[in-house]
Design an enzyme around this catalytic site. Structure first.
Site, PDB file in Angstrom:
ATOM      1  NE  ARG A  88      -4.109   1.906   0.860  1.00 22.59           N
ATOM      2  CZ  ARG A  88      -5.067   2.275   0.022  1.00 22.59           C
ATOM      3  NH1 ARG A  88      -5.043   1.909  -1.242  1.00 22.59           N
ATOM      4  NH2 ARG A  88      -6.079   2.996   0.444  1.00 22.59           N
ATOM      5  CB  THR A 360      -9.400  -0.657  -7.583  1.00 16.83           C
ATOM      6  OG1 THR A 360      -9.301   0.574  -6.896  1.00 16.83           O
ATOM      7  CG2 THR A 360      -8.745  -1.727  -6.778  1.00 16.83           C
ATOM      8  CB  SER A 378      -6.013   0.720  -5.929  1.00 17.62           C
ATOM      9  OG  SER A 378      -6.819   1.857  -6.126  1.00 17.62           O
ATOM     10  CB  ILE A 379      -3.637   4.497  -9.356  1.00 17.76           C
ATOM     11  CG1 ILE A 379      -4.534   4.123 -10.522  1.00 17.76           C
ATOM     12  CG2 ILE A 379      -2.229   4.014  -9.526  1.00 17.76           C
ATOM     13  CD1 ILE A 379      -4.091   4.774 -11.835  1.00 17.76           C
ATOM     14  CD  GLU A 399      -4.865   4.248  -3.488  1.00 16.49           C
ATOM     15  OE1 GLU A 399      -6.089   4.087  -3.438  1.00 16.49           O
ATOM     16  OE2 GLU A 399      -4.181   3.860  -4.448  1.00 16.49           O
ATOM     17  CG  ASP A 402      -8.418   5.602  -0.457  1.00 17.12           C
ATOM     18  OD1 ASP A 402      -9.399   6.180  -0.976  1.00 17.12           O
ATOM     19  OD2 ASP A 402      -7.948   4.540  -0.899  1.00 17.12           O
ATOM     20  CB  SER A 432     -12.649  -0.852   0.481  1.00 19.84           C
ATOM     21  OG  SER A 432     -13.149   0.162   1.291  1.00 19.84           O
ATOM     22  N   GLY A 451     -13.945  -1.528  -7.015  1.00 16.39           N
ATOM     23  CA  GLY A 451     -15.274  -0.990  -6.723  1.00 16.39           C
ATOM     24  C   GLY A 451     -15.352  -0.131  -5.485  1.00 16.39           C
ATOM     25  N   GLY A 452     -14.215   0.430  -5.042  1.00 14.09           N
ATOM     26  CA  GLY A 452     -14.247   1.351  -3.911  1.00 14.09           C
ATOM     27  C   GLY A 452     -14.853   0.702  -2.683  1.00 14.09           C
TER      28      GLY A 452
END
Ligand code: GLY
Length: 549
Positions: A88, A360, A378-379, A399, A402, A432, A451-452
């Site tokens: 991450r 993502t 993800s970005i 990111e 987030d 997530s 999908g967030g």
């Protein structure tokens, strides 16, 4: 001796020891092919994971990137080791909790989304090196070869690329290097036109030749930092030098006979997933009528998502009661106020937003030895921050969005963002993403999706289909619904509920919101331990491809 051999044979322990095929499900056919090429060259599932991740960073730039991060959930067949590789992104060391606020303490729109200041320190390159060095069989240069080729020779634009570029067109045009890489003469390329990324090919080659130092030190690191700082960002060389992947113990739970292994913090995925399943297990939903079942699933989602913001953040910074949160007794407490005929209204209370960007990507891999990977990368927003430092080819994430931008400060709804996910120097932002294994004596599933905030409820719905004995195509194709505590509404795809179910849910007090568009892009594999057979499915909402061979 022969007796024992016979016993093992009839009990299936010998036959069930390994799959009789390898499988890859990813969101892009060229990435799936990259993984197959590497397995056919003698690599294992972990080498293939390097190849697929890197290829996705080239051909799906709206979803993941070398300038982004992700979680790779691994199972090594030789010793049964299960681990979550945490690649991450981290906040830059110069970041602080008010980074995205103006002088009046208000969030400045767009500041954590577009451009250099929105980017966390990337984890994907370090994760690929770690995967190759600690789990793979082939040299990194072999596993990166397909991605280097794709970056150099180009890949054809499709409709989805055009849609994503359209959405981020203004932001892409604000970064000359991003516009040069992803647009043609500042416009969205036509379908079939090739996107060639020579700078990205050179960066991948540096990574292949020098490993970690190819990205996090030397000339490339200097270019990345200069590009970010010239555009108003706050990265330093120290940020890049200090970045480390972390091997974390996955979150574990049970649902009946099924063992759930999923993402640990800094993802909220595993905790929320296991909490929802624990709540549902208490109700034995299998034999209930559809509307009752849906009602209970919504109530389980509502309660598990509420907790997410209260407790979860980067485990290196925040103490979290993970054992308690994932314990069935805790879920029983959460379930105590569920009414069988009535929706529980969500009341404003401290929660942070749970709306991480929808773009993502996920892939699942198994090899013939039984090594497996479920990885979600993800970005954040489509094309991330839409910013590329000149001369690097590296599209940066956004990111940082987030994090909770205003912890402790009520927003217009009177809600307060979660302190656990406040911005801090070097801290990882809450996610997530939920790469997941589901295991039983009968078989093993590997699944996940973009999908967030809806990722976790999508994985829940898929697991419930699996528990029901539905075929894998149904896990990924079923129409979906979602509740995340706030806003207090059930979002659903067309076809998720028939008219009668809609009426009955409304009469229970649920607020229903039908979505205009479908969501998610699940990539799933299943290994039937008894027959050895591997099956798989790519979500029909996307253009992914599954190969089993
Ligand atoms: N940015 C998407 C996630 O981490 O969940």
């Amino acid at each position: 001796m022969w007796g024992l051999f016979f016993l093992l044979l009839v009990s299936g322990s010998v036959q069930g020891a390994a799959p009789n095929a390898a499988g890859i499900a990813s969101a892009h056919p060229l990435a799936t092919e990259a993984g197959r090429e590497v397995i056919e060259a003698g690599g294992n599932a972990f080498d293939a994971a390097v190849a697929v991740s890197a290829a996705l960073a080239v051909v799906e730039p709206y979803s993941s990137s070398l300038g982004g991060g992700g979680f790779w959930l691994l199972q090594r067949a030789s010793d049964g080791r299960q681990v979550m590789l945490d690649g991450r992104e981290r906040a830059p060391l110069a970041a602080h909790r008010d980074l995205y606020l103006d002088e009046a303490g208000e969030v400045v729109p767009g500041r954590s989304i577009d451009g250099a200041l929105a980017a966390g320190i990337p984890g994907e390159p370090a994760a690929l090196v770690h995967l190759a060095e600690h789990y793979g069989r082939l040299p990194l240069s072999r596993s990166l070869a397909p991605a280097i080729r794709l970056a150099r020779d180009g890949f054809p634009v499709d409709r989805h690329y055009r849609r994503m570029a359209e959405w981020r067109l203004d932001a892409l045009r604000s970064s000359p290097a991003a516009a040069g890489q992803f647009l043609h003469d500042w416009e969205i390329p036509a379908e079939g036109e090739l996107i060639r990324q020579p700078d990205l090919a050179s960066t991948l080659q540096l990574l292949a030749d020098k490993g970690r130092d190819g990205f996090y030190a030397g000339e490339l690191a200097q270019r990345l930092v200069k590009g970010v700082r010239d555009a108003g960002g706050i990265w330093s060389l120290q940020d890049l030098q200090q970045y480390q992947v972390v091997e974390r113990e996955p979150i574990r739970g049970r649902y009946g006979e099924l063992k759930i292994i999923s993402a640990a913090p800094p993802s909220s995925g595993g905790v929320v997933l296991v909490t929802m399943l624990n709540i549902l297990e208490g109700f034995q939903i299998d034999n209930l009528p559809r509307v009752q079942r849906v009602h209970l699933m919504i109530e389980a989602m509502r309660r598990a998502y509420r907790d997410r913001a209260d407790y979860l953040g980067d485990p290196d910074f925040v103490d979290m009661p993970l054992q308690a949160l994932t314990h069935p007794w805790y879920a029983a407490g959460l379930a105590r106020d569920i009414q069988l005929e009535r929706a529980t209204p969500s009341t404003p209370q401290p929660v942070s937003k749970a709306t991480e960007g929808a773009d993502t990507t996920h892939f699942s891999i198994i090899d013939r030895e039984g090594n497996r990977v479920a990885a979600t990368l993800s970005i954040n927003y489509p094309f991330g921050a839409a910013f590329v430092p000149a001369g690097t080819g590296v599209l940066l994430n956004d990111e940082m969005d987030d994090f909770s931008a205003r912890p402790g400060v009520p927003n217009v709804y009177g809600l307060v963002g979660g302190e656990a996910n406040a911005i801090g120097p070097g801290k990882r932002m809450l996610s997530s993403m939920s790469p997941t294994f589901v295991e039983s004596d009968a078989g093993v599933a590997m699944l996940g999706t973009p999908g967030g905030s809806r990722i976790i409820s999508m994985v829940l719905l898929a697991i419930l289909e699996l528990a029901d004995g539905q075929p894998i195509a149904q896990w990924v194709r079923q129409p979906r619904f979602h509740h995340q505590y706030l806003p207090d509404r059930v979002e659903y795809e067309a076809g998720a509920f028939d008219d009668k179910t809609v009426t009955e849910l409304q009469s229970m007090g649920h607020i229903l919101h039908r979505l205009e568009r479908e969501y998610g892009n699940m990539q799933a594999l299943y290994w039937d331990r008894r027959s050895g057979q591997v099956t798989g499915a790519s979500d029909p909402r996307g253009s992914g491809r599954t190969v089993i061979w």
